[in-house]
Scaffold this motif. Structure first.
Motif, mmCIF file in Angstrom:
data_model
loop_
_atom_site.group_PDB
_atom_site.id
_atom_site.type_symbol
_atom_site.label_atom_id
_atom_site.label_comp_id
_atom_site.label_asym_id
_atom_site.label_seq_id
_atom_site.Cartn_x
_atom_site.Cartn_y
_atom_site.Cartn_z
ATOM 1 N N TYR A 42 -4.657 -8.892 7.483
ATOM 2 C CA TYR A 42 -4.665 -7.493 7.924
ATOM 3 C C TYR A 42 -6.079 -6.939 8.015
ATOM 4 O O TYR A 42 -6.378 -6.105 8.858
ATOM 5 C CB TYR A 42 -3.781 -6.624 7.011
ATOM 6 C CG TYR A 42 -2.329 -7.059 7.011
ATOM 7 C CD1 TYR A 42 -1.827 -7.873 8.024
ATOM 8 C CD2 TYR A 42 -1.451 -6.675 5.997
ATOM 9 C CE1 TYR A 42 -0.509 -8.306 8.029
ATOM 10 C CE2 TYR A 42 -0.126 -7.096 5.998
ATOM 11 C CZ TYR A 42 0.341 -7.911 7.017
ATOM 12 O OH TYR A 42 1.638 -8.335 7.011
ATOM 13 N N GLU A 65 -0.813 -4.625 0.009
ATOM 14 C CA GLU A 65 -0.802 -6.044 -0.370
ATOM 15 C C GLU A 65 -1.711 -6.280 -1.590
ATOM 16 O O GLU A 65 -1.401 -7.115 -2.437
ATOM 17 C CB GLU A 65 -1.207 -6.971 0.789
ATOM 18 C CG GLU A 65 -0.525 -6.769 2.132
ATOM 19 C CD GLU A 65 0.992 -6.647 2.151
ATOM 20 O OE1 GLU A 65 1.625 -6.519 1.096
ATOM 21 O OE2 GLU A 65 1.547 -6.657 3.259
ATOM 22 N N GLU A 108 6.575 -10.037 7.369
ATOM 23 C CA GLU A 108 7.052 -8.981 6.460
ATOM 24 C C GLU A 108 8.549 -9.149 6.178
ATOM 25 O O GLU A 108 8.997 -8.972 5.040
ATOM 26 C CB GLU A 108 6.782 -7.598 7.055
ATOM 27 C CG GLU A 108 5.308 -7.217 7.152
ATOM 28 C CD GLU A 108 4.652 -6.994 5.789
ATOM 29 O OE1 GLU A 108 5.347 -6.906 4.774
ATOM 30 O OE2 GLU A 108 3.413 -6.916 5.760
ATOM 31 N N GLU A 138 7.408 -3.586 1.781
ATOM 32 C CA GLU A 138 7.373 -4.602 2.851
ATOM 33 C C GLU A 138 8.250 -4.169 4.028
ATOM 34 O O GLU A 138 7.900 -4.392 5.184
ATOM 35 C CB GLU A 138 7.821 -5.986 2.348
ATOM 36 C CG GLU A 138 7.134 -6.522 1.096
ATOM 37 C CD GLU A 138 5.619 -6.690 1.184
ATOM 38 O OE1 GLU A 138 4.995 -6.206 2.135
ATOM 39 O OE2 GLU A 138 5.055 -7.307 0.258
ATOM 40 N N HIS A 141 6.230 -1.824 5.917
ATOM 41 C CA HIS A 141 5.205 -2.511 6.718
ATOM 42 C C HIS A 141 5.808 -3.036 8.016
ATOM 43 O O HIS A 141 5.191 -2.917 9.075
ATOM 44 C CB HIS A 141 4.592 -3.686 5.945
ATOM 45 C CG HIS A 141 3.904 -3.286 4.679
ATOM 46 N ND1 HIS A 141 3.526 -4.198 3.725
ATOM 47 C CD2 HIS A 141 3.549 -2.063 4.209
ATOM 48 C CE1 HIS A 141 2.952 -3.547 2.711
ATOM 49 N NE2 HIS A 141 2.963 -2.258 2.988
HETATM 50 FE FE LIG Z 1 3.522 -6.382 3.510
#
Ligand SMILES: [Fe+2]
Ligand SMILES: [Fe+2]
Length: 155
Positions: A42, A65, A108, A138, A141
């Motif tokens: 990321y 994270e 994810e 998650e 995300h």
């Molecule tokens: Fe994540």
């Protein structure tokens, strides 16, 4: 014999519990590796992003994270009394941000599957609650990356 059967059952149960314990520790290590992987990925994606709105969305996941890695580290410590670190794994490169976004959506959702499994193997509510927090992050995300995907494709 009655006693013998009981004893065998007990030993079998004990072996099963020990096996599960080893297994959940392996899965937590895998989770820690995945968290490090995603954080690095990321960061790379943030560097590739030209649109500030896109960058901001990726940054949410990037920050989480880091938090998740520490939470798994803490869970591992509470189960074993040992503080461990997982070395940074190799992270695949991307030429186009959109391709990285697409694999991130899948990543994810796979994390949610793995973490549900870990959650079901944890011995107390406090640890399961920690997994619940990570799982909902998650899921968030995944939703953010779907949003980013739609921005990038202009749909
Ligand atoms: Fe994540
Ligand atoms: Fe995470």
């Amino acid at each position: 014999m009655y006693y013998g059967t009981d004893q065998n059952n007990y030993e079998e149960m004990y072996r099963e519990q020990m096996h599960q314990r080893e297994n959940v520790l392996d899965l937590i290590k895998e989770a820690m590796k995945d968290e490090r992987h995603d954080r690095i990925k990321y960061k790379n994606m943030m560097d590739m992003a030209k649109d500030e709105k896109v960058k901001k969305q990726i940054e949410f996941a990037y920050m989480d994270e880091g938090k998740h890695y520490k939470m798994f580290q803490q869970i591992y410590y509470m189960l074993t009394g040992k503080m461990i670190d997982i070395p940074a794994p190799k992270v695949e490169g991307y030429n186009k941000l959109i391709d990285a976004v697409e694999t991130s959506i899948n990543g994810e959702l796979e994390a949610v599957e793995l973490y549900r499994k870990i959650q079901s193997m944890l011995p107390n509510q406090k640890l399961r609650d920690m997994l619940f927090e990570i799982i909902t992050d998650e899921q968030e995300h995944a939703t953010r990356f779907v949003y980013v995907y739609s921005i990038l494709t202009g749909k």
